[in-house]
Motif scaffolding. Structure first.
Motif, PDB file in Angstrom:
ATOM      1  N   LEU A 220       0.879  -1.243  -0.134  1.00 26.81           N
ATOM      2  CA  LEU A 220      -0.304  -0.063  -0.146  1.00 26.81           C
ATOM      3  C   LEU A 220       0.544   1.266   0.412  1.00 26.81           C
ATOM      4  O   LEU A 220       0.090   2.122   0.483  1.00 26.81           O
ATOM      5  N   GLY A 221       2.193   0.797  -0.157  1.00 26.24           N
ATOM      6  CA  GLY A 221       3.052   2.445  -0.174  1.00 26.24           C
ATOM      7  C   GLY A 221       2.749   3.412   1.947  1.00 26.24           C
ATOM      8  O   GLY A 221       2.690   3.898   1.655  1.00 26.24           O
ATOM      9  N   GLY A 222       2.605   2.012   1.748  1.00 27.73           N
ATOM     10  CA  GLY A 222       2.731   2.859   3.213  1.00 27.73           C
ATOM     11  C   GLY A 222       3.359   2.721   4.814  1.00 27.73           C
ATOM     12  O   GLY A 222       4.458   1.962   4.342  1.00 27.73           O
ATOM     13  N   ALA A 223       3.228   3.351   5.979  1.00 22.60           N
ATOM     14  CA  ALA A 223       4.517   2.340   7.352  1.00 22.60           C
ATOM     15  C   ALA A 223       4.265   1.619   8.094  1.00 22.60           C
ATOM     16  O   ALA A 223       2.767   1.816   8.361  1.00 22.60           O
ATOM     17  N   VAL A 224       5.151   1.143   8.924  1.00 19.60           N
ATOM     18  CA  VAL A 224       4.651  -0.152   9.777  1.00 19.60           C
ATOM     19  C   VAL A 224       4.718   0.934  11.072  1.00 19.60           C
ATOM     20  O   VAL A 224       4.922   2.075  11.114  1.00 19.60           O
ATOM     21  N   GLY A 225       3.193   0.542  11.636  1.00 17.85           N
ATOM     22  CA  GLY A 225       3.904   1.487  13.291  1.00 17.85           C
ATOM     23  C   GLY A 225       3.681   0.416  14.579  1.00 17.85           C
ATOM     24  O   GLY A 225       3.112  -0.902  13.886  1.00 17.85           O
ATOM     25  N   CYS A 226       3.163   0.620  15.736  1.00 17.98           N
ATOM     26  CA  CYS A 226       3.533  -0.211  16.528  1.00 17.98           C
ATOM     27  C   CYS A 226       2.893  -0.239  17.885  1.00 17.98           C
ATOM     28  O   CYS A 226       2.668   1.601  18.491  1.00 17.98           O
ATOM     29  N   SER A 227       2.198  -0.540  18.592  1.00 15.81           N
ATOM     30  CA  SER A 227       1.661  -0.109  19.761  1.00 15.81           C
ATOM     31  C   SER A 227       2.747  -0.086  21.046  1.00 15.81           C
ATOM     32  O   SER A 227       3.940  -1.166  21.173  1.00 15.81           O
ATOM     33  N   ARG A 228       2.394   0.585  22.694  1.00 10.74           N
ATOM     34  CA  ARG A 228       3.717   0.260  23.747  1.00 10.74           C
ATOM     35  C   ARG A 228       4.115  -0.690  23.326  1.00 10.74           C
ATOM     36  O   ARG A 228       5.696  -0.763  24.285  1.00 10.74           O
ATOM     37  N   ALA A 229       3.391  -1.447  24.238  1.00  9.25           N
ATOM     38  CA  ALA A 229       3.390  -2.814  24.326  1.00  9.25           C
ATOM     39  C   ALA A 229       4.611  -3.729  23.366  1.00  9.25           C
ATOM     40  O   ALA A 229       5.724  -4.134  24.120  1.00  9.25           O
ATOM     41  N   ARG A 236       9.726  -3.710  18.104  1.00  2.67           N
ATOM     42  CA  ARG A 236       9.926  -2.823  16.957  1.00  2.67           C
ATOM     43  C   ARG A 236      11.001  -1.578  18.051  1.00  2.67           C
ATOM     44  O   ARG A 236      10.985  -1.902  19.620  1.00  2.67           O
ATOM     45  N   PRO A 237      11.255  -1.239  16.957  1.00  5.44           N
ATOM     46  CA  PRO A 237      12.344   0.899  17.009  1.00  5.44           C
ATOM     47  C   PRO A 237      11.178   1.422  17.739  1.00  5.44           C
ATOM     48  O   PRO A 237       8.860   1.648  17.548  1.00  5.44           O
ATOM     49  N   HIS A 238      11.263   2.540  19.041  1.00  8.93           N
ATOM     50  CA  HIS A 238      10.195   3.581  19.864  1.00  8.93           C
ATOM     51  C   HIS A 238       9.726   4.437  18.555  1.00  8.93           C
ATOM     52  O   HIS A 238       8.901   5.131  18.859  1.00  8.93           O
ATOM     53  N   THR A 239      11.060   4.454  17.610  1.00  8.83           N
ATOM     54  CA  THR A 239      10.603   5.762  16.375  1.00  8.83           C
ATOM     55  C   THR A 239       9.117   4.903  15.416  1.00  8.83           C
ATOM     56  O   THR A 239       8.621   5.787  15.226  1.00  8.83           O
ATOM     57  N   ASP A 240       8.278   3.406  15.854  1.00 13.64           N
ATOM     58  CA  ASP A 240       7.711   2.873  14.978  1.00 13.64           C
ATOM     59  C   ASP A 240       6.508   3.526  15.605  1.00 13.64           C
ATOM     60  O   ASP A 240       5.548   2.688  15.357  1.00 13.64           O
ATOM     61  N   GLN A 241       6.966   3.596  17.031  1.00 13.35           N
ATOM     62  CA  GLN A 241       5.775   3.522  17.562  1.00 13.35           C
ATOM     63  C   GLN A 241       4.574   4.734  17.773  1.00 13.35           C
ATOM     64  O   GLN A 241       4.885   6.087  17.532  1.00 13.35           O
ATOM     65  N   VAL A 242       3.060   4.296  17.828  1.00 14.65           N
ATOM     66  CA  VAL A 242       2.039   5.531  17.361  1.00 14.65           C
ATOM     67  C   VAL A 242       1.874   5.800  18.937  1.00 14.65           C
ATOM     68  O   VAL A 242       0.850   4.278  20.145  1.00 14.65           O
ATOM     69  N   GLY A 243       1.341   6.575  19.778  1.00  9.10           N
ATOM     70  CA  GLY A 243       0.786   6.996  21.116  1.00  9.10           C
ATOM     71  C   GLY A 243       1.015   8.204  21.591  1.00  9.10           C
ATOM     72  O   GLY A 243       1.334   8.784  20.885  1.00  9.10           O
ATOM     73  N   GLN A 244       0.884   8.379  22.644  1.00  8.64           N
ATOM     74  CA  GLN A 244       0.662   9.445  23.296  1.00  8.64           C
ATOM     75  C   GLN A 244       2.227   9.691  23.959  1.00  8.64           C
ATOM     76  O   GLN A 244       2.451  10.410  23.974  1.00  8.64           O
ATOM     77  N   THR A 245       3.098   8.349  24.267  1.00  7.87           N
ATOM     78  CA  THR A 245       4.095   8.931  24.353  1.00  7.87           C
ATOM     79  C   THR A 245       5.142   8.436  23.044  1.00  7.87           C
ATOM     80  O   THR A 245       6.232   8.218  22.987  1.00  7.87           O
ATOM     81  N   GLY A 246       4.195   8.299  21.787  1.00 13.44           N
ATOM     82  CA  GLY A 246       5.005   8.048  20.397  1.00 13.44           C
ATOM     83  C   GLY A 246       4.645   9.159  19.618  1.00 13.44           C
ATOM     84  O   GLY A 246       4.513   9.781  19.820  1.00 13.44           O
ATOM     85  N   SER A 247       4.599   8.683  18.361  1.00 11.82           N
ATOM     86  CA  SER A 247       4.255   9.745  17.650  1.00 11.82           C
ATOM     87  C   SER A 247       2.268   9.912  17.544  1.00 11.82           C
ATOM     88  O   SER A 247       1.765   8.844  17.926  1.00 11.82           O
ATOM     89  N   LYS A 248       2.198  10.814  17.231  1.00 15.00           N
ATOM     90  CA  LYS A 248       1.025  11.376  16.598  1.00 15.00           C
ATOM     91  C   LYS A 248       0.427  11.484  15.260  1.00 15.00           C
ATOM     92  O   LYS A 248       1.295  12.737  15.175  1.00 15.00           O
ATOM     93  N   ILE A 249      -0.343  10.805  14.862  1.00 17.09           N
ATOM     94  CA  ILE A 249      -0.412  10.703  13.390  1.00 17.09           C
ATOM     95  C   ILE A 249      -2.159  11.533  13.176  1.00 17.09           C
ATOM     96  O   ILE A 249      -2.734  10.701  13.744  1.00 17.09           O
ATOM     97  N   ALA A 250      -1.981  11.316  11.931  1.00 19.80           N
ATOM     98  CA  ALA A 250      -3.073  12.073  11.106  1.00 19.80           C
ATOM     99  C   ALA A 250      -3.205  11.047   9.636  1.00 19.80           C
ATOM    100  O   ALA A 250      -3.572  12.136   8.730  1.00 19.80           O
ATOM    101  N   PRO A 251      -3.506  10.251   8.942  1.00 16.26           N
ATOM    102  CA  PRO A 251      -3.095   9.010   8.298  1.00 16.26           C
ATOM    103  C   PRO A 251      -4.685   8.938   7.450  1.00 16.26           C
ATOM    104  O   PRO A 251      -5.374   9.283   7.999  1.00 16.26           O
ATOM    105  N   GLU A 252      -4.599   9.149   6.573  1.00 13.93           N
ATOM    106  CA  GLU A 252      -5.963   8.404   5.557  1.00 13.93           C
ATOM    107  C   GLU A 252      -6.678   7.877   5.078  1.00 13.93           C
ATOM    108  O   GLU A 252      -8.245   7.326   6.518  1.00 13.93           O
ATOM    109  N   LEU A 253      -5.573   6.049   6.476  1.00 14.05           N
ATOM    110  CA  LEU A 253      -6.449   4.926   6.660  1.00 14.05           C
ATOM    111  C   LEU A 253      -5.333   4.959   7.219  1.00 14.05           C
ATOM    112  O   LEU A 253      -3.851   4.574   7.373  1.00 14.05           O
ATOM    113  N   TYR A 254      -5.901   4.442   8.685  1.00 14.59           N
ATOM    114  CA  TYR A 254      -4.969   3.675   9.741  1.00 14.59           C
ATOM    115  C   TYR A 254      -5.685   2.252  10.197  1.00 14.59           C
ATOM    116  O   TYR A 254      -6.839   1.754   9.798  1.00 14.59           O
ATOM    117  N   ILE A 255      -4.824   1.104  10.446  1.00 19.66           N
ATOM    118  CA  ILE A 255      -4.967  -0.593  10.601  1.00 19.66           C
ATOM    119  C   ILE A 255      -4.427  -0.259  10.758  1.00 19.66           C
ATOM    120  O   ILE A 255      -3.112  -0.797  11.673  1.00 19.66           O
TER     121      ILE A 255
END
Lengths: 314, 255
Positions: A220-229, A236-255
């Motif tokens: 899909l030409g997208g990026a991989v994210g992960c949860s804090r757990a 996964r590295p912290h740079t992939d983390q989505v969340g309050q203490t990770g990245s806050k993002i606004a993509p078209e679609l979040y799976i």
């Protein structure tokens, strides 16, 4: 009199700065703006306030937060500001907190609404946006930052006067400054810029388990994210983390795959235009923020989606 | 090196925040607690720096009696001793918090020498004030860098790295200095069983500061609306794939 600190890029005030300006104007009275550093004069010329103060100094080419705080104090003192407002970004928040310490005044971070008065009534975010706090600010001068993307920026009016000045900075104001920069590593699609983000949570099960997540992201030409757990487990590295203490993002679609949906995680992905949850548990909290859901094991569902994409690609 | 790391006890909120009846706090009856995530990385960094450079690490918290649990966790991770500024559980605003921590720092420095580095979380997970570390640094007259995801100490200087636009901005602060850190600085260790055993024997000093009136005064807490969507179920298991691909194409994220 209100003073709003505006950040600017390429000679124009940033969107979140204009949101801060809108909130400041809601406090009533006249509003002045303060812009700092290279490009400030150009950006100031577009700002719809009575006076835009422009701090120009050779030491301001690199970000120096104590210098910013000194400038905020200097200008707010000169114009007799009763409120100082800034966008809730890293740099502006840092500078305003330093100014608050210098002035001996309280600071309310990440406000979303204010009602003028003394004390000032305000609403601010806690828990990265998962909770709101209504509070009273008892202050000689009210210092506020505005939570990004919670206030609609009013349509711009006609600009006022621009007043460039050279701030008085001491050596101590310039101890903390950006000395060097490490350029971004050339990688694929970055998490904040990706149109599609596919995130794996604890349900992925292991570092190797991210294979199907990566495969779909690549298709899909997208990026991989992960949860804090996942980060805490070392998958996964912290740079992939989505969340309050990770990245806050606004993509078209979040799976979100195998993500339970803790408030810590939702704080990072709720800006997504659409959320698709893939989870074995139809009662998982992620379902209450998802637009679409697939009930099932991500290790079966994701490879099937990738296969279907390939099969139907024309 | 003598290093101080300041931490906050916060609840593990899980999937949904529920408030107490008076709307003054989160209902924590059924919740566990933890060190706020940014600060947990601060603890790990302090332990690593002392492992590397020698010296002493100290952990400090302002919080209720139960916050001793988080101090013991930090001691189990390898911190040498703890300072507990014990409260009655009522929330302190950021100015008051910084004031009490400042007094504790000054008392400890008068007794056993200055801290070379003081480490705070950039913001607490719960109240998110973004200012306690900066207020303490200002009062101490020490340089402070915020939002730090990389720390190294060499020759009386701390090199602090801040993530920005995908790259990193580098600050160099002469010691003694203050940094406020972010999760991602490191991967905090799990306390070992011997670590836990040792933690029970490490010094934990309790003092009881007096809370001044809040100038940022909480009226009530509100859980924001819009967290109760009804997700459209596209299917179950692998059989959902065609419906998902149809959706991906319809919204323009797949060709």
């Amino acid at each position: 009199m209100n003073l709003v600190v505006l950040e600017h890029v390429d000679g124009a005030p940033t969107e979140v700065s204009m949101q801060a300006l809108t909130l400041a104007q809601g406090l009533g009275g006249a509003t002045h703006a303060l812009l700092i550093g290279p490009g400030a004069r150009e950006a100031a010329a577009t700002v719809p306030v009575a006076v835009a103060h422009v701090a120009e100094h050779e030491a301001l080419d690199a970000f120096a937060p104590d210098a910013w705080a000194a400038i905020v104090c200097e200008v707010s003192d000169r114009i007799g500001a009763t409120a100082v407002v800034a966008p809730g970004t890293e740099h502006a928040t840092d500078a305003l907190a330093r100014a608050a310490a210098r002035l001996g005044e309280p600071l309310a971070a990440n406000c979303v609404a204010v009602t003028p008065g003394n004390p000032l009534a305000l609403t601010r975010v806690r828990w990265g946006g998962s909770l709101l706090e209504e509070a009273l600010l008892h202050a000689g001068q009210a210092l506020l930052t505005v939570a990004p993307h919670t206030v609609f920026a009013a349509s711009p009016g006609s600009p006022g006067a621009t007043e460039p000045f050279t701030p008085e900075l001491s050596d101590a104001d310039l101890v903390v400054t950006v000395r060097d920069r490490v350029a971004p590593a050339a990688a694929g699609v970055s998490l904040p810029d990706a149109k599609v983000v596919i995130t794996g949570g604890r349900g992925v099960g292991s570092a190797e388990g991210f294979g199907p997540v990566e495969e779909l992201a690549s298709l899909l030409g997208g990026a991989v994210g992960c949860s804090r757990a996942v980060t805490m487990a070392g998958w996964r590295p912290h740079t992939d983390q989505v969340g309050q203490t990770g990245s806050k993002i606004a993509p078209e679609l979040y799976i979100a795959c195998g993500v339970s949906g803790a408030t810590q995680h939702i704080a990072g992905c709720k800006g997504a235009k659409r959320i698709l949850a893939v989870n074995t548990d139809p009662e998982a909290p992620i379902m209450s923020v998802a637009d679409y859901a697939v009930i099932g094991d991500l290790h079966e569902v994701l490879p099937a989606i990738s296969a279907e994409l390939r099969r139907t690609a024309s | 090196m003598k290093i101080l790391v300041c931490v906050k006890r916060v609840p593990l909120t899980g999937g949904r925040i529920v408030l107490t009846g008076d709307e003054q706090a989160i209902e924590t009856k059924h919740l566990g607690f933890t060190i706020s995530p940014h600060e947990e990385c601060g603890v790990e960094e302090a332990v690593r720096l002392v492992e590397q450079h020698g010296g002493e690490s100290v952990v400090l918290t302002l919080g209720p009696a139960d916050a001793a649990e988080q101090l013991r966790d930090a001691l189990a991770m390898g911190i040498d001793r703890a300072l507990h500024l014990e409260t009655d559980g009522e929330e302190w605003d950021p100015e008051a918090t910084a004031g009490a921590i400042l007094e504790a720092i000054q008392a400890d420095e008068a007794a056993s020498g200055p801290f070379d580095l003081i480490c705070f979380g950039n913001e607490s997970a719960d109240s998110g004030g973004y200012q306690v570390g900066l207020r303490c640094a200002h009062a101490l007259g020490r340089p402070c860098a915020t939002g730090i995801k990389g720390v190294s100490v060499d020759g009386g200087v701390v090199r602090a790295e801040q993530e920005r636009g995908g790259g990193r901005d580098i600050y160099e602060l002469p010691l003694p200095a203050v940094v406020t850190v972010l999760e991602g600085l490191n991967l905090p260790r799990y306390p070992s069983v011997p670590g836990r055993m040792r933690a029970g024997r490490k010094p934990l000093d309790v003092s009881i500061p007096t809370r001044p009136p809040s100038r940022l005064q909480r009226s009530r807490l509100v859980v924001p609306e819009g967290q109760s969507k009804q997700a459209e179920v596209l299917g179950r298991g692998a059989e959902a794939a065609p419906a998902v691909v149809e959706l991906l194409r319809r919204i323009g994220v797949a060709r």
